[in-house]
Design an enzyme around this catalytic site. Structure first.
Site, short mmCIF file in Angstrom:
data_model
loop_
_atom_site.label_atom_id
_atom_site.label_comp_id
_atom_site.label_asym_id
_atom_site.label_seq_id
_atom_site.Cartn_x
_atom_site.Cartn_y
_atom_site.Cartn_z
N ARG A 54 0.80 -0.68 0.48
CA ARG A 54 -0.14 0.02 -0.28
C ARG A 54 0.92 1.23 0.04
NH1 ARG A 54 -2.56 -1.29 5.47
NH2 ARG A 54 -0.67 -1.88 5.77
N HIS A 106 5.49 3.69 7.43
CA HIS A 106 4.15 3.70 7.27
C HIS A 106 3.33 3.60 9.10
CE1 HIS A 106 2.23 0.00 6.85
NE2 HIS A 106 3.65 -0.14 6.49
N CYS A 109 2.10 -0.45 10.39
CA CYS A 109 3.11 -1.49 9.21
C CYS A 109 2.41 -2.68 10.56
CB CYS A 109 4.19 -0.50 10.19
SG CYS A 109 5.81 -1.74 9.55
#
Length: 231
Positions: A54, A106, A109
């Site tokens: 993503r 991110h 995670c």
């Protein structure tokens, strides 16, 4: 079994069809795109990010192929024993002469989340040990937060730690010793809204490194070598 194989091949063929369409679209909008790309790459940035599907590195920073040198692994880790990552780092710094290294984690995670628990996940547990150490070192801060806030904060702390790990490497310190322009940055990406946050932990010189981890300047010829056993 045959039906499954046919479906799998159809899925793979779709990817090849997508590639053909992408290449044709690129050529239509910029006929010389692939000619320029084939000559050589001159990226100014090395991206060290998570393998999570993503988080497409080039897309989220609006860069074309050839403009971003990329290394990805689970939880965007920089470990002193990972020769894959260190080889990418050396090539990026010494050959491509990148000016910026970006560690981008991110929120959400999975690797970071796994490091917070005690469940066994397989080989990846060895990889995540370093992140668990970060969790333990900051447990008081993290335990004072809600579960989700603590999870997100550990994602941030992990990025900060990897920036620190990069600054301790020989590759980076030798670059600074040579006077090469090189900065390391720590960012975090929110999958939920597509926004990147700068964690403001950038380092750009040996003086940003704890003195205990600073290597004394040497030339390649002066560096220690393993003594020969053939006497």
């Amino acid at each position: 079994m045959k039906c499954f194989w046919v479906k799998a091949m159809c899925g793979i063929e779709k990817l090849l069809e997508n590639n053909q369409l992408w290449a044709e679209t690129k050529c239509q909008s910029d006929p010389d795109f692939f000619k320029r790309l084939a000559n050589q790459q001159h990226p100014e940035y090395l991206w060290i990010g998570c393998s999570d599907s993503r988080v497409p590195a080039n897309d989220i920073v609006g860069l074309e192929p050839g403009e971003l040198f990329v290394h990805r692994n689970i939880a965007n880790a920089v470990q002193s024993t990972d020769f894959n990552c260190l080889s990418v780092l050396q090539y990026a710094v010494e050959v491509l002469k990148v000016k910026h290294i970006i560690v981008c984690g991110h929120y959400g995670c999975g690797g970071v989340q796994a490091s917070m628990g005690n469940d066994e996940h397989g080989l990846v547990d060895n990889w995540l040990r370093q992140i668990k150490n970060i969790y333990v070192a900051h447990r008081a801060e993290l335990d004072a937060l809600s579960e989700n806030q603590g999870f997100n904060r550990l994602c941030e702390l992990n990025v900060m730690a990897q920036v620190d790990n990069l600054a301790k490497t020989k590759v980076v310190q030798h670059a600074w010793e040579r006077g090469q322009e090189l900065q390391i940055h720590g960012w975090i990406y929110a999958v939920g809204n597509g926004q990147i946050q700068n964690l403001n932990v950038s380092v750009s010189s040996i003086y940003d490194v704890d003195p205990a981890y600073r290597l004394n300047p040497t030339s390649r010829q002066a560096r220690p070598t393993v003594a020969s056993t053939n006497e």
